[in-house]
Design a protein around this motif. Structure first.
Motif, PDB file in Angstrom:
ATOM      1  N   GLU A  11      -1.560  -4.043   5.477  1.00  0.00           N
ATOM      2  CA  GLU A  11      -2.204  -2.770   5.187  1.00  0.00           C
ATOM      3  C   GLU A  11      -1.921  -2.317   3.758  1.00  0.00           C
ATOM      4  OE1 GLU A  11      -2.010  -1.161   9.798  1.00  0.00           O
ATOM      5  OE2 GLU A  11      -0.667  -0.271   8.318  1.00  0.00           O
ATOM      6  N   PHE A  12      -2.993  -2.036   3.021  1.00  0.00           N
ATOM      7  CA  PHE A  12      -2.925  -1.382   1.712  1.00  0.00           C
ATOM      8  C   PHE A  12      -2.011  -2.090   0.727  1.00  0.00           C
ATOM      9  CE2 PHE A  12      -3.521   1.786   5.128  1.00  0.00           C
ATOM     10  CZ  PHE A  12      -4.889   1.974   4.946  1.00  0.00           C
ATOM     11  N   GLY A  13      -2.179  -3.393   0.583  1.00  0.00           N
ATOM     12  CA  GLY A  13      -1.434  -4.151  -0.410  1.00  0.00           C
ATOM     13  C   GLY A  13      -0.080  -4.669   0.039  1.00  0.00           C
ATOM     14  N   TYR A  21      -4.850  -6.194  17.373  1.00  0.00           N
ATOM     15  CA  TYR A  21      -4.518  -5.289  16.269  1.00  0.00           C
ATOM     16  C   TYR A  21      -5.484  -4.117  16.342  1.00  0.00           C
ATOM     17  CZ  TYR A  21      -4.172  -3.370  11.546  1.00  0.00           C
ATOM     18  OH  TYR A  21      -4.018  -2.536  10.477  1.00  0.00           O
ATOM     19  N   THR A  22      -4.936  -2.912  16.432  1.00  0.00           N
ATOM     20  CA  THR A  22      -5.733  -1.686  16.509  1.00  0.00           C
ATOM     21  C   THR A  22      -5.452  -0.854  15.267  1.00  0.00           C
ATOM     22  OG1 THR A  22      -5.566  -1.710  18.925  1.00  0.00           O
ATOM     23  CG2 THR A  22      -6.197   0.375  17.894  1.00  0.00           C
ATOM     24  N   PHE A  23      -6.527  -0.434  14.580  1.00  0.00           N
ATOM     25  CA  PHE A  23      -6.372   0.375  13.371  1.00  0.00           C
ATOM     26  C   PHE A  23      -7.191   1.659  13.504  1.00  0.00           C
ATOM     27  CE2 PHE A  23      -7.256   1.909   9.154  1.00  0.00           C
ATOM     28  CZ  PHE A  23      -6.010   1.815   8.550  1.00  0.00           C
ATOM     29  N   PRO A  24      -6.603   2.815  13.130  1.00  0.00           N
ATOM     30  CA  PRO A  24      -7.294   4.111  13.261  1.00  0.00           C
ATOM     31  C   PRO A  24      -8.262   4.358  12.100  1.00  0.00           C
ATOM     32  CG  PRO A  24      -5.141   4.461  12.313  1.00  0.00           C
ATOM     33  CD  PRO A  24      -5.241   2.980  12.616  1.00  0.00           C
ATOM     34  N   ILE A  25      -9.398   3.705  12.139  1.00  0.00           N
ATOM     35  CA  ILE A  25     -10.333   3.732  11.019  1.00  0.00           C
ATOM     36  C   ILE A  25     -10.841   5.148  10.709  1.00  0.00           C
ATOM     37  CG2 ILE A  25     -12.453   3.244  12.329  1.00  0.00           C
ATOM     38  CD1 ILE A  25     -11.446   1.535   9.030  1.00  0.00           C
ATOM     39  N   VAL A  39      -7.281  -3.606   4.271  1.00  0.00           N
ATOM     40  CA  VAL A  39      -6.341  -4.182   5.230  1.00  0.00           C
ATOM     41  C   VAL A  39      -6.772  -5.633   5.412  1.00  0.00           C
ATOM     42  CG1 VAL A  39      -5.442  -4.106   7.579  1.00  0.00           C
ATOM     43  CG2 VAL A  39      -6.033  -1.964   6.404  1.00  0.00           C
ATOM     44  N   PHE A  40      -5.892  -6.544   5.000  1.00  0.00           N
ATOM     45  CA  PHE A  40      -6.191  -7.967   5.122  1.00  0.00           C
ATOM     46  C   PHE A  40      -5.646  -8.476   6.449  1.00  0.00           C
ATOM     47  CE2 PHE A  40      -6.022  -7.148   0.560  1.00  0.00           C
ATOM     48  CZ  PHE A  40      -7.282  -7.609   0.189  1.00  0.00           C
TER      49      PHE A  40
END
Length: 151
Positions: A28-30, A75-79, A88-89
């Protein structure tokens, strides 16, 4: 069970037999490996973190002790509520073990974005021979990376 609205979360899944040793990783984010933003099944992230917009989390389903059983990592992400913006890679790692070396493992990726239709991809992965036990294959581009913009 209380289920939050699906359109607020993006989900990526890798599923295979337990002996395949396939694992999902999000950066996430770099973030780099072992940074706070490196999210995998060993991370200490939860649904509470996602609900606050902090970042995603990984849920493991199935019993890995049963080598032939299907297991999945989600993998769950709160978009919709992310507090940061950026990329997010997503990658999948395959560890070469004595249980999977020299085999062709079958797996499936599943993706659901913003509550839309599920995208399913079947794959067959040749695992290197047993002299590579302990090595990892890093599979990129199996799952689409996320581009996060704050609303």
């Amino acid at each position: 069970a209380k289920v939050p609205p699906l359109e607020f979360y993006d989900r990526m899944v890798i599923q295979s037999k337990a002996r395949s040793e396939l694992h999902i990783n999000a950066f996430e984010f770099g973030a780099n490996y072992r940074d706070a933003g490196h999210v995998n099944a060993d991370s200490h992230r939860s649904m509470a973190d996602a609900a606050k917009g902090i970042g995603g989390f990984v849920t493991t389903l199935g019993d890995a002790a049963l080598g032939e059983a299907l297991v999945a990592e989600v993998y769950t992400f709160p978009i919709a509520t992310a507090t940061q913006e950026g990329e997010v890679f997503i990658s999948v790692d395959a560890e070469v073990t004595t249980a999977n070396c020299g085999l062709r493992v079958e797996a499936q990726t599943l993706e659901v974005r913003a509550g839309g239709a599920m995208k399913v991809q079947d794959l067959t992965l040749p695992i290197p021979s047993c002299d590579a036990v302990g090595d990892f294959l890093v599979l990129q581009n199996l799952l689409q990376d996320l581009k996060v913009a704050r609303n």
